[in-house]
Motif scaffolding. Structure first.
Motif, PDB file in Angstrom:
ATOM      1  N   ALA A 176     -92.283  94.533 -57.273  1.00 20.40           N
ATOM      2  CA  ALA A 176     -92.508  93.355 -58.119  1.00 20.40           C
ATOM      3  C   ALA A 176     -91.329  92.372 -58.044  1.00 20.40           C
ATOM      4  CB  ALA A 176     -92.752  93.769 -59.561  1.00 20.40           C
ATOM      5  N   TYR A 177     -90.224  92.810 -57.429  1.00 26.13           N
ATOM      6  CA  TYR A 177     -89.141  91.870 -57.156  1.00 26.13           C
ATOM      7  C   TYR A 177     -89.583  90.941 -56.020  1.00 26.13           C
ATOM      8  CZ  TYR A 177     -85.852  94.619 -59.984  1.00 26.13           C
ATOM      9  OH  TYR A 177     -85.215  95.261 -61.011  1.00 26.13           O
ATOM     10  N   ASP A 178     -88.802  89.878 -55.792  1.00 26.66           N
ATOM     11  CA  ASP A 178     -89.186  88.869 -54.799  1.00 26.66           C
ATOM     12  C   ASP A 178     -89.355  89.467 -53.407  1.00 26.66           C
ATOM     13  OD1 ASP A 178     -89.106  86.918 -56.720  1.00 26.66           O
ATOM     14  OD2 ASP A 178     -87.100  86.192 -56.193  1.00 26.66           O
ATOM     15  N   LYS A 179     -90.330  88.941 -52.694  1.00 25.61           N
ATOM     16  CA  LYS A 179     -90.497  89.287 -51.282  1.00 25.61           C
ATOM     17  C   LYS A 179     -89.230  88.880 -50.535  1.00 25.61           C
ATOM     18  CE  LYS A 179     -93.569  88.487 -47.336  1.00 25.61           C
ATOM     19  NZ  LYS A 179     -94.772  87.779 -46.862  1.00 25.61           N
ATOM     20  N   GLY A 180     -88.809  89.727 -49.612  1.00 24.02           N
ATOM     21  CA  GLY A 180     -87.587  89.421 -48.876  1.00 24.02           C
ATOM     22  C   GLY A 180     -86.333  89.973 -49.532  1.00 24.02           C
ATOM     23  N   THR A 181     -86.505  90.849 -50.520  1.00 21.98           N
ATOM     24  CA  THR A 181     -85.371  91.546 -51.129  1.00 21.98           C
ATOM     25  C   THR A 181     -84.551  92.229 -50.029  1.00 21.98           C
ATOM     26  OG1 THR A 181     -86.534  91.951 -53.210  1.00 21.98           O
ATOM     27  CG2 THR A 181     -84.748  93.450 -52.683  1.00 21.98           C
ATOM     28  N   THR A 182     -83.224  92.136 -50.093  1.00 22.97           N
ATOM     29  CA  THR A 182     -82.368  92.770 -49.090  1.00 22.97           C
ATOM     30  C   THR A 182     -82.073  94.220 -49.483  1.00 22.97           C
ATOM     31  OG1 THR A 182     -80.290  92.179 -50.166  1.00 22.97           O
ATOM     32  CG2 THR A 182     -81.258  90.529 -48.676  1.00 22.97           C
ATOM     33  N   VAL A 183     -81.521  94.953 -48.535  1.00 23.46           N
ATOM     34  CA  VAL A 183     -81.159  96.352 -48.799  1.00 23.46           C
ATOM     35  C   VAL A 183     -80.134  96.434 -49.928  1.00 23.46           C
ATOM     36  CG1 VAL A 183     -80.026  98.400 -47.844  1.00 23.46           C
ATOM     37  CG2 VAL A 183     -81.719  97.150 -46.479  1.00 23.46           C
ATOM     38  N   ASP A 184     -79.104  95.592 -49.878  1.00 29.57           N
ATOM     39  CA  ASP A 184     -78.071  95.623 -50.910  1.00 29.57           C
ATOM     40  C   ASP A 184     -78.645  95.254 -52.276  1.00 29.57           C
ATOM     41  OD1 ASP A 184     -76.141  96.431 -49.143  1.00 29.57           O
ATOM     42  OD2 ASP A 184     -75.256  94.447 -48.859  1.00 29.57           O
ATOM     43  N   GLU A 185     -79.518  94.248 -52.302  1.00 29.14           N
ATOM     44  CA  GLU A 185     -80.152  93.865 -53.568  1.00 29.14           C
ATOM     45  C   GLU A 185     -80.989  95.025 -54.117  1.00 29.14           C
ATOM     46  OE1 GLU A 185     -80.746  89.012 -53.046  1.00 29.14           O
ATOM     47  OE2 GLU A 185     -82.257  90.407 -52.251  1.00 29.14           O
ATOM     48  N   PHE A 186     -81.723  95.666 -53.228  1.00 31.84           N
ATOM     49  CA  PHE A 186     -82.594  96.776 -53.624  1.00 31.84           C
ATOM     50  C   PHE A 186     -81.780  97.899 -54.261  1.00 31.84           C
ATOM     51  CE2 PHE A 186     -84.917 100.708 -52.949  1.00 31.84           C
ATOM     52  CZ  PHE A 186     -86.235 100.360 -53.222  1.00 31.84           C
ATOM     53  N   ILE A 187     -80.683  98.267 -53.626  1.00 27.44           N
ATOM     54  CA  ILE A 187     -79.843  99.341 -54.164  1.00 27.44           C
ATOM     55  C   ILE A 187     -79.238  98.919 -55.502  1.00 27.44           C
ATOM     56  CG2 ILE A 187     -77.708 100.649 -53.772  1.00 27.44           C
ATOM     57  CD1 ILE A 187     -78.559 100.808 -50.803  1.00 27.44           C
ATOM     58  N   GLY A 188     -78.905  97.633 -55.628  1.00 27.20           N
ATOM     59  CA  GLY A 188     -78.422  97.117 -56.907  1.00 27.20           C
ATOM     60  C   GLY A 188     -79.484  97.218 -57.989  1.00 27.20           C
ATOM     61  N   TYR A 189     -80.721  96.861 -57.642  1.00 28.41           N
ATOM     62  CA  TYR A 189     -81.838  96.978 -58.595  1.00 28.41           C
ATOM     63  C   TYR A 189     -82.051  98.443 -58.996  1.00 28.41           C
ATOM     64  CZ  TYR A 189     -83.225  92.233 -57.049  1.00 28.41           C
ATOM     65  OH  TYR A 189     -83.263  90.896 -56.754  1.00 28.41           O
ATOM     66  N   PHE A 190     -81.967  99.319 -58.011  1.00 24.91           N
ATOM     67  CA  PHE A 190     -82.158 100.749 -58.288  1.00 24.91           C
ATOM     68  C   PHE A 190     -81.115 101.250 -59.278  1.00 24.91           C
ATOM     69  CE2 PHE A 190     -81.077 105.173 -57.574  1.00 24.91           C
ATOM     70  CZ  PHE A 190     -82.314 105.791 -57.700  1.00 24.91           C
ATOM     71  N   ASN A 191     -79.865 100.884 -59.054  1.00 21.15           N
ATOM     72  CA  ASN A 191     -78.792 101.336 -59.947  1.00 21.15           C
ATOM     73  C   ASN A 191     -78.965 100.772 -61.357  1.00 21.15           C
ATOM     74  OD1 ASN A 191     -77.484 102.949 -58.021  1.00 21.15           O
ATOM     75  ND2 ASN A 191     -76.314 101.220 -57.223  1.00 21.15           N
ATOM     76  N   THR A 192     -79.423  99.517 -61.445  1.00 26.29           N
ATOM     77  CA  THR A 192     -79.670  98.899 -62.750  1.00 26.29           C
ATOM     78  C   THR A 192     -80.763  99.638 -63.507  1.00 26.29           C
ATOM     79  OG1 THR A 192     -78.985  96.699 -62.003  1.00 26.29           O
ATOM     80  CG2 THR A 192     -80.443  96.788 -63.914  1.00 26.29           C
ATOM     81  N   GLN A 193     -81.867  99.927 -62.829  1.00 26.24           N
ATOM     82  CA  GLN A 193     -82.990 100.598 -63.499  1.00 26.24           C
ATOM     83  C   GLN A 193     -82.668 102.064 -63.796  1.00 26.24           C
ATOM     84  OE1 GLN A 193     -84.976  98.681 -64.794  1.00 26.24           O
ATOM     85  NE2 GLN A 193     -84.512  96.882 -63.541  1.00 26.24           N
ATOM     86  N   SER A 194     -81.847 102.692 -62.972  1.00 24.38           N
ATOM     87  CA  SER A 194     -81.410 104.060 -63.269  1.00 24.38           C
ATOM     88  C   SER A 194     -80.574 104.082 -64.544  1.00 24.38           C
ATOM     89  CB  SER A 194     -80.600 104.625 -62.104  1.00 24.38           C
ATOM     90  OG  SER A 194     -81.416 104.756 -60.961  1.00 24.38           O
ATOM     91  N   SER A 195     -79.834 102.993 -64.773  1.00 24.92           N
ATOM     92  CA  SER A 195     -79.062 102.871 -66.011  1.00 24.92           C
ATOM     93  C   SER A 195     -79.980 102.599 -67.202  1.00 24.92           C
ATOM     94  CB  SER A 195     -78.036 101.736 -65.862  1.00 24.92           C
ATOM     95  OG  SER A 195     -77.342 101.526 -67.068  1.00 24.92           O
ATOM     96  N   ASN A 196     -80.990 101.729 -66.999  1.00 29.36           N
ATOM     97  CA  ASN A 196     -81.953 101.425 -68.070  1.00 29.36           C
ATOM     98  C   ASN A 196     -82.711 102.677 -68.510  1.00 29.36           C
ATOM     99  OD1 ASN A 196     -81.395  98.694 -68.258  1.00 29.36           O
ATOM    100  ND2 ASN A 196     -82.977  98.095 -66.791  1.00 29.36           N
ATOM    101  N   TYR A 197     -83.091 103.492 -67.521  1.00 27.65           N
ATOM    102  CA  TYR A 197     -83.837 104.726 -67.807  1.00 27.65           C
ATOM    103  C   TYR A 197     -82.909 105.909 -67.565  1.00 27.65           C
ATOM    104  CZ  TYR A 197     -87.668 101.471 -68.021  1.00 27.65           C
ATOM    105  OH  TYR A 197     -88.459 100.405 -68.371  1.00 27.65           O
ATOM    106  N   ASN A 198     -81.812 105.880 -68.294  1.00 26.10           N
ATOM    107  CA  ASN A 198     -80.720 106.824 -68.098  1.00 26.10           C
ATOM    108  C   ASN A 198     -81.198 108.267 -68.225  1.00 26.10           C
ATOM    109  OD1 ASN A 198     -78.052 107.661 -67.755  1.00 26.10           O
ATOM    110  ND2 ASN A 198     -77.688 107.737 -69.951  1.00 26.10           N
ATOM    111  N   GLY A 199     -80.890 109.067 -67.202  1.00 25.17           N
ATOM    112  CA  GLY A 199     -81.307 110.472 -67.194  1.00 25.17           C
ATOM    113  C   GLY A 199     -82.669 110.689 -66.584  1.00 25.17           C
TER     114      GLY A 199
END
Length: 308
Positions: free
Chosen positions: A221-244
């Motif tokens: 659902a993020y923008d088309k053309g998301t980069t690898v670095d952006e993706f990993i950043g998004y993953f880390n953010t959501q892992s923090s939001n849904y901690n554990g």
């Protein structure tokens, strides 16, 4: 030789700490790093379970899409927790669930609740009250789950006519009751990066996160053309939001959003796997993947099957 009292105390504390560390390690569940999940049946493309390649070295979850608490007539009116089947039940029937599970011991089948739309209009979470919705939902879903011999549920409401607290209580109590009754073995949620959506799901997580086994975060659902670095950043953010939580990474088969399989998705997965953060991969959806021969499903499962 008698140990001085102070030494005895130190030794006892050391043994206690070692025991606690051992128990903590034993209680920590292993990462589901070989979990692959795929939504199926929402687009009526005549896709069957048997069309989708299943690697015997992964844990594979099909997720039927969708069961919705709406009337099946053209009126598209909400039914306050009385769920009906809106997936392609012609091709994805109880007998076909039985077949795919008997042929593949690593396959489980779940159903997803809600989704984006029903008969071309937004599918709203719209309960009359917490107690009435939960009562209706437990009854109607238990019936469907038993008929189809399903293993779990996924929560994918994307539009709301209730506040976050009401959503959290309805969904939390539903999951709790179905688990306590032995009707389901696991439950997941499928949020995405939208303020209203996140408010609802993070409120649910805060109160009932211990009952939720997987977070199928819709990274596509993020923008088309998301980069690898952006993706990993998004993953880390959501892992923090849904901690554990076990946050799964994802792509969309038609390449319409997020980080695509050809654009570096598997590079990002390999990075997360090397960091022991890859809890699994899910795909939206088998209906669209049928056109490309499920090549990215094969690639995803091959990556997940590699020992860490």
């Amino acid at each position: 030789m008698e140990l001085p009292s102070i030494c005895k105390l130190c030794f006892a504390i050391f043994i206690l700490n070692a025991s606690l560390l051992f128990l903590a390690a034993a209680a920590t569940p292993p990462s589901d790093s070989n979990l692959f999940r795929e939504y199926i049946g929402a687009e009526f493309n005549n896709v069957k379970f048997s069309d989708v390649p299943v690697n015997s070295n992964v844990d594979f979850h099909f997720i039927l899409s969708f069961a919705i608490d709406y009337d099946t007539s053209s009126s598209t009116s909400p039914t306050n927790g009385k769920f009906n089947i809106f997936w392609d039940k012609q091709n994805l029937s109880p007998s076909q669930v039985s077949s795919i599970k008997s042929e593949n011991s690593n396959v489980k089948v779940a159903l997803s609740l809600g989704g984006d739309s029903v008969n071309g209009e937004s599918a709203y979470f719209n309960p009359s009250s917490v107690d009435s919705w939960v009562s209706n939902a437990v009854s109607s879903l238990t019936s469907i789950i038993k008929e189809y011999n399903l293993d779990g549920i996924d929560i994918d409401y994307e539009h709301f006519k209730s506040d976050p607290d009401t959503f959290a209580e309805c969904i939390g109590k539903l999951i709790k009751t179905l688990k306590e009754n032995g009707v389901i073995k696991f439950a997941s949620i499928a949020p995405f990066d939208d303020e209203v959506v996140q408010n609802h799901y993070m409120t649910l997580w805060k109160s009932y996160g211990s009952l939720i086994d997987y977070v199928n975060f819709q990274f596509y659902a993020y923008d088309k053309g998301t980069t690898v670095d952006e993706f990993i950043g998004y993953f880390n953010t959501q892992s923090s939001n849904y901690n554990g939580g076990k946050v799964l990474v994802s792509f969309i088969s038609d390449g319409s959003g997020g980080l695509s399989p050809d654009g570096g998705f598997f590079t990002a997965c390999s990075t997360l796997k090397s960091q022991q953060k890859l809890h699994g991969i899910f795909v939206w959806s088998a209906d669209d993947s049928k056109a490309n021969g499920f090549k990215y499903e094969k690639q995803s499962q091959a990556l997940l099957a590699i020992p860490h």
